[in-house]
Design an enzyme around this catalytic site. Sequence first.
Site, PDB file in Angstrom:
ATOM      1  N   TYR A 104       2.926   4.953  12.178  1.00  0.00           N
ATOM      2  CA  TYR A 104       3.082   3.600  12.447  1.00  0.00           C
ATOM      3  C   TYR A 104       3.956   2.649  11.545  1.00  0.00           C
ATOM      4  CZ  TYR A 104      -0.771   3.442   9.176  1.00  0.00           C
ATOM      5  OH  TYR A 104      -1.733   3.468   8.058  1.00  0.00           O
TER       6      TYR A 104
ATOM      7  N   HIS B  10      -3.947   4.450   4.377  1.00  0.00           N
ATOM      8  CA  HIS B  10      -5.014   3.873   4.176  1.00  0.00           C
ATOM      9  C   HIS B  10      -6.096   4.647   3.498  1.00  0.00           C
ATOM     10  CE1 HIS B  10      -8.381   1.229   5.313  1.00  0.00           C
ATOM     11  NE2 HIS B  10      -9.004   2.349   5.949  1.00  0.00           N
TER      12      HIS B  10
ATOM     13  N   ARG C 124       1.001  -1.252   0.025  1.00  0.00           N
ATOM     14  CA  ARG C 124       0.052  -0.040   0.076  1.00  0.00           C
ATOM     15  C   ARG C 124       1.059   1.114  -0.155  1.00  0.00           C
ATOM     16  NH1 ARG C 124      -2.833   1.074   5.466  1.00  0.00           N
ATOM     17  NH2 ARG C 124      -1.277   2.810   5.449  1.00  0.00           N
TER      18      ARG C 124
HETATM   19  C1  LIG Z   1     -16.332  -4.892  10.441  1.00  0.00           C
HETATM   20  C2  LIG Z   1     -15.301  -3.738  10.423  1.00  0.00           C
HETATM   21  N1  LIG Z   1     -14.652  -3.431  11.410  1.00  0.00           N
HETATM   22  C3  LIG Z   1     -13.275  -2.379  11.285  1.00  0.00           C
HETATM   23  C4  LIG Z   1     -13.779  -1.604  10.516  1.00  0.00           C
HETATM   24  C5  LIG Z   1     -12.816  -0.448  10.304  1.00  0.00           C
HETATM   25  N2  LIG Z   1     -11.939  -0.581   9.106  1.00  0.00           N
HETATM   26  C6  LIG Z   1     -11.933  -0.007   8.020  1.00  0.00           C
HETATM   27  S1  LIG Z   1     -10.803  -0.371   6.921  1.00  0.00           S
HETATM   28  C7  LIG Z   1      -9.981  -1.580   8.029  1.00  0.00           C
HETATM   29  C8  LIG Z   1      -8.827  -2.377   7.442  1.00  0.00           C
HETATM   30  C9  LIG Z   1      -8.799  -3.319   6.494  1.00  0.00           C
HETATM   31  O1  LIG Z   1      -7.896  -3.804   5.963  1.00  0.00           O
HETATM   32  P1  LIG Z   1      -7.826  -4.868   4.754  1.00  0.00           P
HETATM   33  O2  LIG Z   1      -8.864  -5.828   5.023  1.00  0.00           O
HETATM   34  O3  LIG Z   1      -6.143  -5.305   4.967  1.00  0.00           O
HETATM   35  O4  LIG Z   1      -7.796  -3.837   3.670  1.00  0.00           O
HETATM   36  P2  LIG Z   1      -7.161  -2.540   3.035  1.00  0.00           P
HETATM   37  O5  LIG Z   1      -7.540  -1.423   3.817  1.00  0.00           O
HETATM   38  O6  LIG Z   1      -5.759  -2.807   3.491  1.00  0.00           O
HETATM   39  O7  LIG Z   1      -7.325  -2.635   1.555  1.00  0.00           O
HETATM   40  C10 LIG Z   1     -10.644  -1.619   9.146  1.00  0.00           C
HETATM   41  C11 LIG Z   1     -10.288  -2.132  10.326  1.00  0.00           C
HETATM   42  C12 LIG Z   1     -14.784  -1.779   9.263  1.00  0.00           C
HETATM   43  N3  LIG Z   1     -14.681  -0.971   8.246  1.00  0.00           N
HETATM   44  N4  LIG Z   1     -15.644  -2.867   9.408  1.00  0.00           N
END
Ligand SMILES: Cc1ncc(C[n+]2csc(CCOP(=O)(O)OP(=O)(O)O)c2C)c(N)n1
Length: 351
Positions: A272, A263, A259
Site C-alpha cells: 500500500y 505496522h 514509520r
Molecule cells: C478501536 C480500534 N480500532 C481498530 C483497531 C485496529 N488497529 C490496530 S493499530 C491501528 C492503526 C493505528 O494507527 P495510529 O493511531 O496512527 O498508530 P500507529 O500504528 O501508526 O502507531 C488500527 C486501526 C484497534 N486496535 N482498535
Amino acid sequence: MNPDSAVEPLSYTPEEAAAALGPEWTATLEKAYRWMALGRAFDARMQGLQRQGRIGFYGAATGQEAVNVAAGLASTSDDWVFPGLREQLVALVRGLPLEEYAHSIFGDALDPARGRQMPCHPTARPAHYVSMSSVIGTQISQAVGFAYALRHRRERGVVLAFFGDGATSSNDFHAGLNFAAVFDLPVVFCCANNQWAISVPAERQTAAASFAAKAPAYGLEGRQLDGTDFFAVYRELSMALRSARAGGGPVLLELRTYRLTPHSSSDDPRRYQPAGWAEEGARRDPVARLEAWMQAHDLLPADRRAKIAAAADTTVRAAVRAAEAAPPPAPETLTEDVYASRSSGPAEGTE
Ligand SMILES: Cc1ncc(C[n+]2csc(CCOP(=O)(O)OP(=O)(O)O)c2C)c(N)n1
Ligand SMILES: [Mg+2]
C-alpha cells in the site's frame, strides 16, 4: 558529515543545540544517541526473532526514536506516560530494565504480567509507564482522568499522553482534549504522526490542515514539529512539560515522523505505500540525522560510534539470552493476580 549520506542534515549550530538541550547538552546528546542506538538495535533483533518463530509478534518503533528518547529524557520521575502503540523505548529510558522488557515479549515466567499480555505491551509501574492499550485511542481519556486525579490529590507530575495519527479519529481524542482543556489539566498530548494507520495514510484520516490544527477548537495550543529532529522535540517537550507542571494547562504536540518498518510483524507495507515513500523516510531517519550532526561537530568519532553500536548489540543479546533461558510461566500461576481468593465454589450462604 559523510558526503555520500542522503540524510537530510539537521541545521543547528552548537550554540543552538546547547540552547535546545540545556546546560549539560553534550552529556544529554551522548545519552540520547546511546538510547536511540539501543532502541534501533532492539527493534531489528526482535523483528528477526519474530521471523524465526522465536517470538509471536512485534511492532517496531523504527523512525520514532527521537520522539521516544526525547520524551524519556525530558520527563521527570514524577511524570506519567500513557503510551500509544510505539513508546516502549520511553519506558526503557525511564527505567524499565531491558531484560524485564525482553521477558515480557517472550511471555516467560519472569514476565511481570506472567505471559498474559501480547508482546510490546510492557507494564512498568516504577517507570510510571502504564500498560499499553491495543484499543486505539482509549488511553487518551484514561490519561486525562489520571491527570485529573493527580491534581485532585495534589500530587506532582504531568501526564504524557501518546497516540498515533489514526487515534485522532477516535471518540477518546475528542473527549480527552475537550476535558483536559476545560479543566486545565497537566497533560502533554503527543500525537506521534508516522503518517500511517496501518494502511490508511494521514490524508485519509483528516481533512484538517494538520492534527495540531485541531487543538485550538478545544481551547488549547497545538504545535506541529519535525519528530525526526531530536533537538526540536527535546526543546518543545521540555517546554510543554515545564508549562504544564507550572499550571499552564495542556498542549497538543504533533510530532511528524516516518514509520520506517511495517505496522507490525503481521503487515506488508509494500502492498500500500507509494513508490519512493521508504526512500523519503530514510532521508529523515532520526538516528541517522542525529548521528550525522554529531559527526559533523566532532562529537561522535568513529571509534566511539563503533563502541556504542557494540554495547547496544551486547545488551540486546544478553536480554534475549536471559529471556530464552527462562521457563514458561507455571500453569498453576494462571489465576494468580486474577481473583482475590482461589478457594473454589461460591462463598457460604450465597446459594
Ligand atoms: C478501536 C480500534 N480500532 C481498530 C483497531 C485496529 N488497529 C490496530 S493499530 C491501528 C492503526 C493505528 O494507527 P495510529 O493511531 O496512527 O498508530 P500507529 O500504528 O501508526 O502507531 C488500527 C486501526 C484497534 N486496535 N482498535
Ligand atoms: Mg500512525
